[in-house]
Every structure is written in C-alpha cells, then in structure tokens.
Design a protein around this motif. Structure first.
Motif, PDB file in Angstrom:
ATOM      1  N   ASP A  16      15.355  45.650 -11.433  1.00 32.09           N
ATOM      2  CA  ASP A  16      15.996  46.854 -10.932  1.00 32.09           C
ATOM      3  C   ASP A  16      15.258  48.110 -11.384  1.00 32.09           C
ATOM      4  O   ASP A  16      15.052  49.034 -10.600  1.00 32.09           O
ATOM      5  N   ARG A  46      13.675  50.382  -8.324  1.00 29.15           N
ATOM      6  CA  ARG A  46      14.211  51.720  -8.055  1.00 29.15           C
ATOM      7  C   ARG A  46      13.139  52.792  -8.203  1.00 29.15           C
ATOM      8  O   ARG A  46      13.138  53.781  -7.461  1.00 29.15           O
ATOM      9  N   ARG A  74      12.195  55.149  -5.016  1.00 29.69           N
ATOM     10  CA  ARG A  74      12.270  56.611  -5.121  1.00 29.69           C
ATOM     11  C   ARG A  74      10.902  57.281  -4.972  1.00 29.69           C
ATOM     12  O   ARG A  74      10.805  58.507  -4.962  1.00 29.69           O
ATOM     13  N   VAL A 118      16.851  46.016  -3.392  1.00 30.81           N
ATOM     14  CA  VAL A 118      16.891  47.478  -3.469  1.00 30.81           C
ATOM     15  C   VAL A 118      16.320  48.044  -2.168  1.00 30.81           C
ATOM     16  O   VAL A 118      15.207  47.682  -1.760  1.00 30.81           O
TER      17      VAL A 118
END
Length: 153
Positions: free
Chosen positions: A47, A51, A55, A78
């Motif tokens: 994770d 992430r 992003r 994700v």
C-alpha cells in the motif's frame, strides 16, 4: 527515475541490495520499509508503494515478498496502479510494453538477486508500446472507476 521500494520479511534480504543497485544506476530510491526481517504483513508495504505511484510521487514501484504474488495483488487494488508479479526478464519487458505496468512484484525466495536485477533492468528500460495496447490499457483502467457497470455478460 524516482522509484519506491518495499518488501515484507520474506523479501527483505533482497530489498536493500536492489535499492542500492537502483541507486548505482542513478535512480532516486524511496525506501518504504521495512527496516528489518521481522515478520510483517506485505499488504501494508504494498500500500505504501502503490499509493506513492498512484499520486505521482514516484515513477515506478518495486515490491519484494516471498513469491511476488500477494504483494503485487495488493498493490494492484490501488486505483491508478498496474501491478504484476514478475519472475522473468521477458515478462518484465512485456508487462511494460503491452500493459504499461508501473509496479512490479518480485520473488525474494524463488528468484536470485542477480536475476531480479536483470528483471528490474527490463522493467525500467522498456517503454510502453502504445498503439493497439493503448485502448486495452484504458479498458483495464476503467475497472478503477466504481461507477463502471462492467461489461455485459
């Protein structure tokens, strides 16, 4: 290239050497842990990397667990991430060329450090082929949209 890397306890033995290998090639490496080989849960580390990729904080993600399977499966959940477990150089090349993979799951137990370095080389140097693959990747990514009703059965 900016690359985030993480592992679980089973992949920890290769994490630091692979991070150093990437740095030696001029990449900026963001180490997302863990800091030891004590038992830990791969979803937490997957994770953290996924992430950062989603992003846009890093260009690619590298994950290492025992097989590369669970850690890649977690990262792929994700939105914006295209993660896949890879055990061969050819699959790494094809994952980039055909699928524009942005996160790779490596096996720390079944693939040698030397082979994982070669896999990373292919993953980081192969460009997305575009062309006929673009529409397929776009279709793949529609699955991230909770409003997508799915393809009629």
């Amino acid at each position: 290239m900016r690359i985030a890397i993480a592992s679980d306890h089973a992949g920890f033995v290769q994490k630091d050497p692979l991070a150093e290998y990437l740095r030696a090639q001029g990449h900026e490496v963001v180490d997302c842990g863990p800091d030891s080989d004590e038992r830990c849960d791969y979803p937490d580390y997957a994770d953290k990397v996924a992430r950062r990729v989603a992003r846009g904080e890093v260009d690619r993600g590298v994950l290492i667990c025992g097989t590369g399977l669970g850690i890649a499966m977690t990262a792929d959940k994700v939105a914006g991430v295209r993660a896949t477990p890879i055990q061969t150089v050819e699959f790494a090349r094809l994952a980039r060329e055909h699928n524009d993979a942005n996160v790779i799951g490596l096996s720390g137990r079944f693939v040698s450090l030397e082979d994982n370095e070669k896999i990373l080389d292919a993953f980081l140097t192969t460009e997305f082929g575009g062309g006929r693959h673009t529409a397929r990747v776009e279709k793949m990514m529609r699955e991230d949209d909770p409003a997508f009703p799915g393809v009629e059965a």
